[in-house]
Design a protein around this motif. Structure first.
Motif, PDB file in Angstrom:
ATOM      1  N   VAL B 142     -13.919 -12.992 125.746  1.00  0.00           N
ATOM      2  CA  VAL B 142     -12.844 -13.713 126.429  1.00  0.00           C
ATOM      3  C   VAL B 142     -11.562 -12.926 126.245  1.00  0.00           C
ATOM      4  N   PRO B 143     -11.037 -12.339 127.322  1.00  0.00           N
ATOM      5  CA  PRO B 143      -9.767 -11.622 127.165  1.00  0.00           C
ATOM      6  C   PRO B 143      -8.625 -12.622 127.022  1.00  0.00           C
ATOM      7  N   THR B 144      -7.605 -12.260 126.262  1.00  0.00           N
ATOM      8  CA  THR B 144      -6.465 -13.172 126.119  1.00  0.00           C
ATOM      9  C   THR B 144      -5.173 -12.546 126.639  1.00  0.00           C
ATOM     10  N   THR B 145      -5.157 -11.229 126.824  1.00  0.00           N
ATOM     11  CA  THR B 145      -3.956 -10.580 127.335  1.00  0.00           C
ATOM     12  C   THR B 145      -4.360  -9.433 128.240  1.00  0.00           C
ATOM     13  N   ILE B 146      -3.388  -8.941 128.993  1.00  0.00           N
ATOM     14  CA  ILE B 146      -3.615  -7.823 129.902  1.00  0.00           C
ATOM     15  C   ILE B 146      -2.856  -6.624 129.350  1.00  0.00           C
ATOM     16  N   ARG B 220      -2.835 -15.440 117.931  1.00  0.00           N
ATOM     17  CA  ARG B 220      -2.035 -14.612 118.842  1.00  0.00           C
ATOM     18  C   ARG B 220      -2.892 -14.170 120.006  1.00  0.00           C
ATOM     19  N   MET B 221      -2.289 -14.122 121.178  1.00  0.00           N
ATOM     20  CA  MET B 221      -3.028 -13.693 122.370  1.00  0.00           C
ATOM     21  C   MET B 221      -2.787 -12.204 122.598  1.00  0.00           C
ATOM     22  N   ASP B 222      -3.320 -11.400 121.688  1.00  0.00           N
ATOM     23  CA  ASP B 222      -3.080  -9.959 121.792  1.00  0.00           C
ATOM     24  C   ASP B 222      -4.355  -9.135 121.675  1.00  0.00           C
ATOM     25  N   GLN B 223      -5.514  -9.799 121.774  1.00  0.00           N
ATOM     26  CA  GLN B 223      -6.765  -9.043 121.757  1.00  0.00           C
ATOM     27  C   GLN B 223      -7.877  -9.935 122.310  1.00  0.00           C
ATOM     28  N   ASP B 224      -8.984  -9.308 122.707  1.00  0.00           N
ATOM     29  CA  ASP B 224     -10.132 -10.056 123.202  1.00  0.00           C
ATOM     30  C   ASP B 224     -10.709 -10.917 122.083  1.00  0.00           C
ATOM     31  N   PHE B 225     -11.242 -12.058 122.460  1.00  0.00           N
ATOM     32  CA  PHE B 225     -12.035 -12.869 121.533  1.00  0.00           C
ATOM     33  C   PHE B 225     -13.499 -12.552 121.807  1.00  0.00           C
ATOM     34  N   ILE B 226     -14.210 -12.131 120.755  1.00  0.00           N
ATOM     35  CA  ILE B 226     -15.623 -11.771 120.894  1.00  0.00           C
ATOM     36  C   ILE B 226     -16.446 -12.730 120.049  1.00  0.00           C
ATOM     37  N   LEU B 227     -17.534 -13.229 120.623  1.00  0.00           N
ATOM     38  CA  LEU B 227     -18.454 -14.077 119.855  1.00  0.00           C
ATOM     39  C   LEU B 227     -19.869 -13.600 120.146  1.00  0.00           C
ATOM     40  N   THR B 228     -20.645 -13.377 119.084  1.00  0.00           N
ATOM     41  CA  THR B 228     -22.041 -13.000 119.317  1.00  0.00           C
ATOM     42  C   THR B 228     -22.946 -14.097 118.779  1.00  0.00           C
ATOM     43  N   VAL B 229     -24.007 -14.344 119.503  1.00  0.00           N
ATOM     44  CA  VAL B 229     -24.969 -15.382 119.123  1.00  0.00           C
ATOM     45  C   VAL B 229     -26.351 -14.753 119.142  1.00  0.00           C
ATOM     46  N   PRO B 599       6.225 -13.537 130.079  1.00  0.00           N
ATOM     47  CA  PRO B 599       5.714 -12.305 129.469  1.00  0.00           C
ATOM     48  C   PRO B 599       4.434 -12.585 128.680  1.00  0.00           C
ATOM     49  N   VAL B 600       3.640 -11.543 128.527  1.00  0.00           N
ATOM     50  CA  VAL B 600       2.430 -11.663 127.711  1.00  0.00           C
ATOM     51  C   VAL B 600       2.556 -10.696 126.540  1.00  0.00           C
ATOM     52  N   PRO B 601       1.863 -10.995 125.450  1.00  0.00           N
ATOM     53  CA  PRO B 601       1.951 -10.087 124.300  1.00  0.00           C
ATOM     54  C   PRO B 601       1.307  -8.748 124.626  1.00  0.00           C
ATOM     55  N   VAL B 602       1.847  -7.685 124.083  1.00  0.00           N
ATOM     56  CA  VAL B 602       1.231  -6.375 124.211  1.00  0.00           C
ATOM     57  C   VAL B 602      -0.076  -6.387 123.419  1.00  0.00           C
ATOM     58  N   ALA B 603      -1.122  -5.854 124.006  1.00  0.00           N
ATOM     59  CA  ALA B 603      -2.420  -5.796 123.307  1.00  0.00           C
ATOM     60  C   ALA B 603      -2.266  -4.980 122.033  1.00  0.00           C
ATOM     61  N   ILE B 604      -2.797  -5.475 120.963  1.00  0.00           N
ATOM     62  CA  ILE B 604      -2.646  -4.786 119.688  1.00  0.00           C
ATOM     63  C   ILE B 604      -3.347  -3.426 119.753  1.00  0.00           C
ATOM     64  N   GLY B 605      -2.673  -2.424 119.274  1.00  0.00           N
ATOM     65  CA  GLY B 605      -3.245  -1.075 119.314  1.00  0.00           C
ATOM     66  C   GLY B 605      -2.921  -0.304 120.570  1.00  0.00           C
ATOM     67  N   TRP B 606      -2.421  -0.971 121.616  1.00  0.00           N
ATOM     68  CA  TRP B 606      -2.109  -0.255 122.848  1.00  0.00           C
ATOM     69  C   TRP B 606      -0.980   0.715 122.592  1.00  0.00           C
ATOM     70  N   HIS B 607      -1.200   1.960 122.987  1.00  0.00           N
ATOM     71  CA  HIS B 607      -0.184   2.987 122.810  1.00  0.00           C
ATOM     72  C   HIS B 607       0.255   3.104 121.353  1.00  0.00           C
ATOM     73  N   GLY B 608      -0.667   2.770 120.459  1.00  0.00           N
ATOM     74  CA  GLY B 608      -0.338   2.889 119.052  1.00  0.00           C
ATOM     75  C   GLY B 608       0.502   1.750 118.520  1.00  0.00           C
ATOM     76  N   MET B 609       0.726   0.722 119.340  1.00  0.00           N
ATOM     77  CA  MET B 609       1.588  -0.357 118.890  1.00  0.00           C
ATOM     78  C   MET B 609       0.779  -1.346 118.061  1.00  0.00           C
ATOM     79  N   GLY B 610       1.028  -1.354 116.777  1.00  0.00           N
ATOM     80  CA  GLY B 610       0.280  -2.235 115.903  1.00  0.00           C
ATOM     81  C   GLY B 610      -1.098  -1.655 115.654  1.00  0.00           C
ATOM     82  N   SER B 611      -1.712  -2.123 114.619  1.00  0.00           N
ATOM     83  CA  SER B 611      -3.044  -1.626 114.300  1.00  0.00           C
ATOM     84  C   SER B 611      -3.772  -2.704 113.537  1.00  0.00           C
TER      85      SER B 611
END
Lengths: 130, 805
Positions: B142-146, B220-229, B599-611
């Motif tokens: 589930v993506p949360t940001t673009i 925070r809406m800054d990365q995909d939500f992943i769930l595995t079953v 505005p939407v949050p910047v995806a974490i890690g994009w362009h090195g922003m956050g890690s």
């Protein structure tokens, strides 16, 4: 009698832009808002001219960001380039009819009618008439 | 309730979005979701909120309504321009309007018009989808940001509007609202099989379902939500039937199993295409975690290649470079060249002009029957997806494309669409997942058998049956779904027959049909979504001007898409949802609304922003700064709106980007580390040479192993240490990593072949027994039951071998 003002529907039909695009240009400051804020709104020839100028710039291959800058400093679009695309038709041996490409697409039925007429006049049957 | 509202300081505009909530039900692979978005206008004038947000790219968006006070305004599907006109008309009249446009299958724009001062409402979206299977596991993304999309230089401005305006929202480093979530998963046999590599989740067990929530109230809406079953069940074929409005729909889940009956699975893997071309995205957006992940992915794939193949490496950004001018044979030297090239690669090539390198690859040897595989490693943050799909379909006849999607919020549509256009496969690697095992799984597909030339007989006759997708290949241990609508007045068949080919052998299956009544992800909806996708990707978003025949074909395609979209009430590129709210005269907006883009949050890690793993957070220019202020109290009477979602009540107090704490790097099981250490021993030409680091990981005394190797007797000269090391490591893989076979089996093929050949040629003997037999028999069978006990005990086993003279 010509109208001095246009509704949004009319300005879209005359300019060739969709309503979404016109609203976008207003929000970006490329086009003045309509007169009569609140409910309804009216556009004038100045709006139509501005939209036509934008279209002309776009036909020259310019992007909107550049167009915005050109309009800010009062530039008007240059005349259309002389180079055009034509379609050649051969209704009969020795005869050619050239049609501008955009006209060929817009007036397809009329062009086909002219070509049929030319074939009838100039083809083997046509020769016997003379 | 939290009174804090985010205030965008650029131009001092207030943002009217209060919170987002997701609720969902999952039954097997079928998933149905409801997304709630809550808005409130705290200003003194009417506003128009515009919110661009993502959804899973295969979602069938099938419901749209606005809940305003005690009223529910339901949306309808209209042609896109017509929908805007209807929306604009009601805004001009002072009434309420709600518009949902699809910009891409995974990017949507919501416009909420004439939100009056003090007014609050909730927009509710419903969507359904079939979840992806990865082997026996189900994976939800589930993506949360673009993440910001790069707009290529020559991309046309459709309808006179720049493409950036359609796909990129405004961005902020952080926003005051978060995402809350509640999922219910039904029919789970093993509750321990549910996990999330992206977010800490809380599981509550009920009689018939498991409830899944985030550990905090919201995230925070800054990365995909992943769930595995899973794994829940083995791969099996099934056919489901559902009826709607007098028409019958069928869903076929078809598996590619190994060993297939009649196929000798012990045969060597299918012949690989001669050339493998690796394409590495080195654009700026890959800076930081993504680039590190991409390099590691590519290193694994390089080491796994087999001899006598050719390869090349491309790097691209605003321009592209390549390691060799032509693909070169794979060997020790070229592997070293490739690894050195990789180690020098940074995300330093600027934009994301993906078209040029792909064209260069596809146009080399054009017309030749030479087959090649492209392995693309990217975050996919580009806006010219359709043009790329078209390039692959038109020029990639003898080429397959495999895509690795990297990052916290990669462009799912680009990654999957390119793999579909290239008849390949994809894998996503979230920063919270182990890259190596994800990439090794993809490598297994590159080398695997496929089920191809699939022909489905949907009953007694296929006349009038509309099938989507029209064709597909299925990789080993994967499941692909085909959907069909039967012609009118045709009854449901008792069984569906499938013929196909695998490794040159004919396959036949007959699968009984089961009737279902599921409302979670109704089959007719999934069929319509798949038909639309097939048509959209077949024609592309941006149709080039061409002949009249092409124009007519495109016109017909457009009409078909619009017709399907309206009939089944799901969105497409040519249609929008619009909901119109007629108001009493006293409630109409008094003036034209002011635009409030959200505005939407910047995806974490994009362009090195956050890690996610620590590192420097860079402030990026041209972003909205968000400061927090109390909104003015404009509500004269209590709001009567049912509260469907909560504010991010536990959102951490805002901090400047530099002070934001980092998540700890995820720690991976030790066993996984050991597996990867073993695989990294493989040499280019085959053979697995244990080094001191791997010996430490296995708690083996390196000197012991060296001494044991000297005792091997052979009939011809050979590197005895390499021989013993290979036999030992392959045996460890077989005995201790059986459950991860899918990850390593294909990778070590070349070492197995090397060992077989060397044993044939040199007949090695250790302590009177053939070497391989000695390795297998000497291991104490007690080891097998202690899956995690290899460390230390392998070392003991080696020492016992030395002592038993």
């Amino acid at each position: 009698m010509e109208k001095p003002y246009y509704t949004i529907k009319e300005i879209c039909e005359k300019s060739g832009f969709t309503r979404r695009t016109v609203r976008y240009y207003i929000s970006e400051g490329l086009l003045d808002p309509p007169a009569g804020r609140g409910r309804g709104g009216f556009y004038f020839d100045s709006h139509l001219k501005r939209l036509r100028d934008i279209k002309a710039f776009q036909d020259q291959g310019l992007k909107l960001a550049v167009i915005g800058e050109m309009l800010k400093i009062g530039k008007t679009p240059p005349p259309p380039r002389e180079r055009e695309i034509w379609v050649r038709h051969h209704p009969a041996p020795g005869f050619e009819i050239h049609v501008a490409r955009d006209l060929e697409q817009k007036k397809r039925r009329q062009v086909e009618a002219i070509l049929r007429m030319a074939r009838n006049l100039l083809g083997p049957k046509g020769d016997t008439h003379e | 309730m939290n009174d804090l509202y985010g205030c965008v300081t650029v131009k001092e505009k207030i943002v009217p979005l209060m919170g987002v909530r997701l609720e969902g039900r999952i039954v097997g692979r079928a998933a149905g979701f409801t997304l709630y978005q809550r808005f409130r206008n705290v200003e003194t004038e009417p506003v128009e909120a515009v919110y661009r947000f993502p959804l899973p790219e295969s979602a069938a968006l099938c419901g749209f309504k606005a809940h305003v006070a005690d009223r529910v305004i339901t949306g309808s599907v209209e042609e896109r321009d017509r929908a805007f006109e209807l929306y604009d008309d009601v805004l001009q009249n002072g009434d309420g309007g709600y518009l949902l446009d699809q910009e891409r299958p995974n990017v949507f724009t919501l416009s909420v018009g004439n939100l009056n001062p003090g007014q609050e409402l909730v927009v509710i979206l419903d969507y359904a989808l079939l979840l992806n299977m990865e082997g026996p596991r189900i994976r939800l993304l589930v993506p949360t940001t673009i993440a910001p999309r790069y707009i290529p230089a020559h991309m046309p401005e459709q309808g006179g509007i720049p493409e950036a305006e359609r796909v990129n929202p405004p961005f902020a480093d952080h926003v005051p609202w978060g995402l809350s979530m509640s999922l219910r998963i039904y029919g789970i046999k093993k509750p321990a099989a549910i996990s999330s590599p992206s977010h800490p989740v809380q599981l509550d067990f009920f009689e018939d379902h498991v409830a899944v929530k985030f550990c905090s109230d919201s995230v925070r809406m800054d990365q995909d939500f992943i769930l595995t079953v899973g794994p829940e069940s083995v791969c099996s074929d099934r056919v489901f039937h559902m009826q709607m409005d007098g028409r019958r729909f069928l869903q076929l889940d078809l598996c590619c199993r190994t060993p297939e009956k009649g196929i000798d699975a012990s045969k060597a893997s299918p012949p690989m295409p001669k050339d493998t071309i690796f394409v590495l995205d080195c654009s700026g957006s890959m800076t930081g975690d993504s680039m590190e992940a991409a390099r590691r992915s590519l290193e694994i794939l390089l080491r796994a290649m087999t001899p006598e193949r050719r390869f090349n490496i491309y790097r691209f950004g605003s321009r592209f470079e390549r390691l060799f001018s032509q693909p070169q044979p794979y060997g020790a030297q070229t592997l070293d060249d490739g690894l050195a090239y990789l180690s020098r690669s940074q995300a330093d090539l600027g934009g994301t002009e993906m078209m040029a390198p792909l064209k260069d690859i596809l146009e080399q040897d054009e017309g030749a029957a030479l087959k090649k595989d492209i392995v693309l490693i990217t975050d996919g943050e580009v806006a010219n997806e359709s043009a790329l799909f078209q390039l692959m379909r038109e020029k990639g006849i003898s080429t397959r494309l495999f895509a690795v999607g990297i990052g916290a919020a990669p462009n799912e549509y680009l990654v999957k669409g390119l793999a579909r256009a290239g008849r390949g496969a994809w894998v996503f690697v979230h920063p919270g997942e182990r890259i190596e095992s994800r990439v090794l799984t993809l490598y297994g597909k590159i080398r695997s058998h496929t089920l191809e030339n699939i022909k489905i007989q949907w009953g007694t006759s296929n006349n009038g049956v509309e099938q989507a997708p029209v064709e597909a290949e299925i990789f080993e241990n994967e499941t692909t779904t085909f959907l069909a609508r039967l012609p009118p007045n045709v009854s449901s068949p008792k069984a569906v027959s499938v013929t196909a080919r695998m490794n040159g052998e004919a396959i036949f299956r007959k699968i009984p049909v089961e009737t279902v009544e599921s409302d979670v992800a109704p089959i007719p909806l999934l069929w319509a979504r798949e038909m639309i996708r097939d048509l959209e990707e077949g024609g592309g978003h941006h149709n080039e001007k061409g002949s009249r025949q092409m124009d007519r074909k495109n016109g017909k395609r457009r009409e078909t898409i619009i017709s399907l979209s309206r009939a089944f009430k799901i969105l497409s590129q040519y249609t929008s949802y619009v909901a119109l709210e007629e108001r009493a005269e006293t409630e109409k907006s008094s003036s034209a609304p002011s635009l409030r883009p959200i505005p939407v949050p910047v995806a974490i890690g994009w362009h090195g922003m956050g890690s996610l793993f620590g590192g420097v957070v860079r402030e990026s220019p041209d972003r909205y700064d968000v400061r927090f202020c109390k909104g003015p109290s404009r509500v004269s009477e209590p709001l009567d709106t049912p509260i469907f979602c909560r504010m991010a009540s536990s959102t951490p107090s805002p901090a400047s980007p530099r002070q934001r704490p980092f998540m700890k790097a995820p720690s991976f099981p030790r066993r996984e580390e050991v597996l990867l250490e073993i695989l990294s021993c493989q040499k280019a030409e085959g053979g697995m040479e244990m080094d001191k680091l791997t010996a430490v990981a296995l708690s083996i005394d390196f000197q012991d192993l060296t001494r044991l190797a000297r005792r091997i007797k052979t009939e011809a000269p050979v590197d005895r240490f390499l021989l013993l090391s290979t036999a030992v490591l392959l045996h460890i893989l077989e005995e201790y990593f059986r459950d991860q076979r899918q990850q390593w089996e294909q990778v070590v093929c070349k070492s197995r072949e090397w060992l077989s050949q060397v044993v044939r040629e040199t007949r090695p003997v250790l302590k009177g027994k053939p070497l391989v037999e000695w390795v297998e028999q000497t291991m104490d069978t007690g080891f097998l039951s202690r899956k995690y006990a290899i460390l230390g005990e392998v070392g003991d086993w080696i020492r016992r071998g030395l002592r038993s003279d």
